[in-house]
Design a protein around this motif. Structure first.
Motif, mmCIF file in Angstrom:
data_model
loop_
_atom_site.group_PDB
_atom_site.id
_atom_site.type_symbol
_atom_site.label_atom_id
_atom_site.label_comp_id
_atom_site.label_asym_id
_atom_site.label_seq_id
_atom_site.Cartn_x
_atom_site.Cartn_y
_atom_site.Cartn_z
ATOM 1 N N THR A 73 4.995 -11.444 -0.085
ATOM 2 C CA THR A 73 5.582 -10.372 -0.898
ATOM 3 C C THR A 73 4.599 -9.890 -1.966
ATOM 4 O O THR A 73 4.466 -8.689 -2.204
ATOM 5 N N LYS A 74 3.904 -10.841 -2.595
ATOM 6 C CA LYS A 74 2.932 -10.496 -3.643
ATOM 7 C C LYS A 74 1.824 -9.596 -3.091
ATOM 8 O O LYS A 74 1.538 -8.523 -3.625
ATOM 9 N N TYR A 75 1.198 -10.040 -1.988
ATOM 10 C CA TYR A 75 0.099 -9.264 -1.423
ATOM 11 C C TYR A 75 0.589 -7.946 -0.832
ATOM 12 O O TYR A 75 -0.115 -6.926 -0.866
ATOM 13 N N SER A 76 1.786 -7.968 -0.296
ATOM 14 C CA SER A 76 2.352 -6.745 0.268
ATOM 15 C C SER A 76 2.528 -5.676 -0.805
ATOM 16 O O SER A 76 2.197 -4.504 -0.602
ATOM 17 N N LYS A 77 3.038 -6.087 -1.960
ATOM 18 C CA LYS A 77 3.226 -5.126 -3.054
ATOM 19 C C LYS A 77 1.895 -4.569 -3.534
ATOM 20 O O LYS A 77 1.772 -3.378 -3.842
ATOM 21 N N GLU A 78 0.875 -5.426 -3.591
ATOM 22 C CA GLU A 78 -0.431 -4.968 -4.051
ATOM 23 C C GLU A 78 -1.056 -3.999 -3.043
ATOM 24 O O GLU A 78 -1.689 -3.008 -3.429
ATOM 25 N N GLU A 132 0.457 -0.627 -3.423
ATOM 26 C CA GLU A 132 -0.100 0.134 -4.548
ATOM 27 C C GLU A 132 -1.386 0.862 -4.159
ATOM 28 O O GLU A 132 -1.801 1.795 -4.832
ATOM 29 N N LYS A 151 6.880 -15.794 -0.777
ATOM 30 C CA LYS A 151 6.490 -15.305 -2.099
ATOM 31 C C LYS A 151 5.074 -14.727 -2.069
ATOM 32 O O LYS A 151 4.809 -13.661 -2.648
ATOM 33 N N THR A 152 4.161 -15.421 -1.391
ATOM 34 C CA THR A 152 2.776 -14.954 -1.328
ATOM 35 C C THR A 152 2.668 -13.666 -0.527
ATOM 36 O O THR A 152 1.963 -12.724 -0.914
#
Length: 296
Positions: A9-14, A17, A6-7
């Protein structure tokens, strides 16, 4: 250090961007957890196809997000987040400034300035704060002192920047003196004594640097902002004439009251709406200053 899916994935998406690809983001995060490592080890540890890892590492090197620390075998380490994002931030800022300058040139020299409606108190407060923050040379304000209290600290900061402040305020001398907080301030009670007239209790008028103007009725939560020069000139002229009146009242208040009664009542009753005439009379009487009647 092992991060949860989950973490990651979160940082990857940011990171995506900010222009990273999915592989680039995952590899950079992986290197932060464990390095130096080879491309083979990255592929194995993260279950990523080796050709994609090589391609992503090459791209990350060009982005100056990773660097090599050995040649045989080639191992990689991440550039620290502080260094990386400081570089990205500056690059984005420089690009935005260049775009701003370039795109401004695409506009016609004679711009059309619109009047923007304000329809709630939060929007009004936010716009007032913005104008105070961005003022370069001067801020002129006509308002009831209570309506400016939420912006007192912002005005003090503007004064510290060297901005000249001029206030025409409704309220008695004790109430408005708190706005005389620096040598950059000029504070005038409205027409000498600060008596509230008409919508004065709720109306805020700002003129900024001879370039922008804002008028808001805080009771109705309605108003307008503009950079249209004719309307800005109108707001400037309004406040400038209030300054003239304040200066005149300083020297000739007794003569003016003798001629027109306190609050210029005999003059104002000719031109104000009837309900405002009644309100003004009540305010004057509340201050225990009798309204004189003309002898027949």
């Amino acid at each position: 250090m092992h991060l949860s899916t989950k973490t990651v994935t979160k940082y990857s998406k940011e990171l995506q961007e900010l222009g990273f690809t999915d592989y680039e983001a995952k590899i950079y995060i992986s290197l932060l957890q464990s390095s130096p490592v080879t491309a083979y080890e990255i592929s194995k540890n993260n279950a990523l196809p080796r050709p994609n890892v090589y391609s992503a590492l090459d791209s990350l090197e060009k982005k100056q997000a990773v660097q090599r620390v050995s040649l045989d075998p080639v191992r990689f380490v991440p550039v620290s987040p502080a260094t990386l994002f400081s570089r990205i931030s500056k690059a984005v800022q420089d690009r935005c400034l260049a775009l701003e300058v370039g795109l401004e040139k695409l506009q016609p020299e004679e711009k059309t300035h619109y009047v923007w409606n304000i329809d709630n108190s939060d929007e009004a407060r936010l716009k007032i704060s913005q104008l105070i923050l961005e003022a370069k040379s001067h801020i002129w304000i006509k308002a009831h002192f209570e309506e400016l209290l939420p912006h007192l600290e912002e005005l003090k900061l503007a004064s510290k920047r060297g901005v000249s402040l001029l206030f025409i305020l409704f309220g008695d001398s004790n109430q408005i003196k708190q706005f005389n907080f620096s040598k950059n301030c000029s504070v005038f009670p409205h027409e000498g004594d600060g008596t509230v007239v008409g919508l004065g209790r709720y109306l805020i008028t700002l003129s900024i640097d001879f370039k922008e103007a804002l008028i808001v009725n805080m009771k109705e939560s309605t108003g307008a902002f503009t950079q249209s020069q004719p309307i800005v000139n109108l707001a400037d002229s309004l406040i400038r004439h209030e300054i003239y009146l304040a200066e005149i009242f300083k020297h000739f208040s007794a003569l003016l009251e003798e001629k027109f009664n306190p609050g210029l009542f005999e003059l104002r009753k000719k031109y104000l709406p009837k309900e405002q005439v009644t309100e003004l009379k009540e305010r004057i009487q509340a201050k225990k200053v009798p309204v004189k009647t003309k002898s027949k």
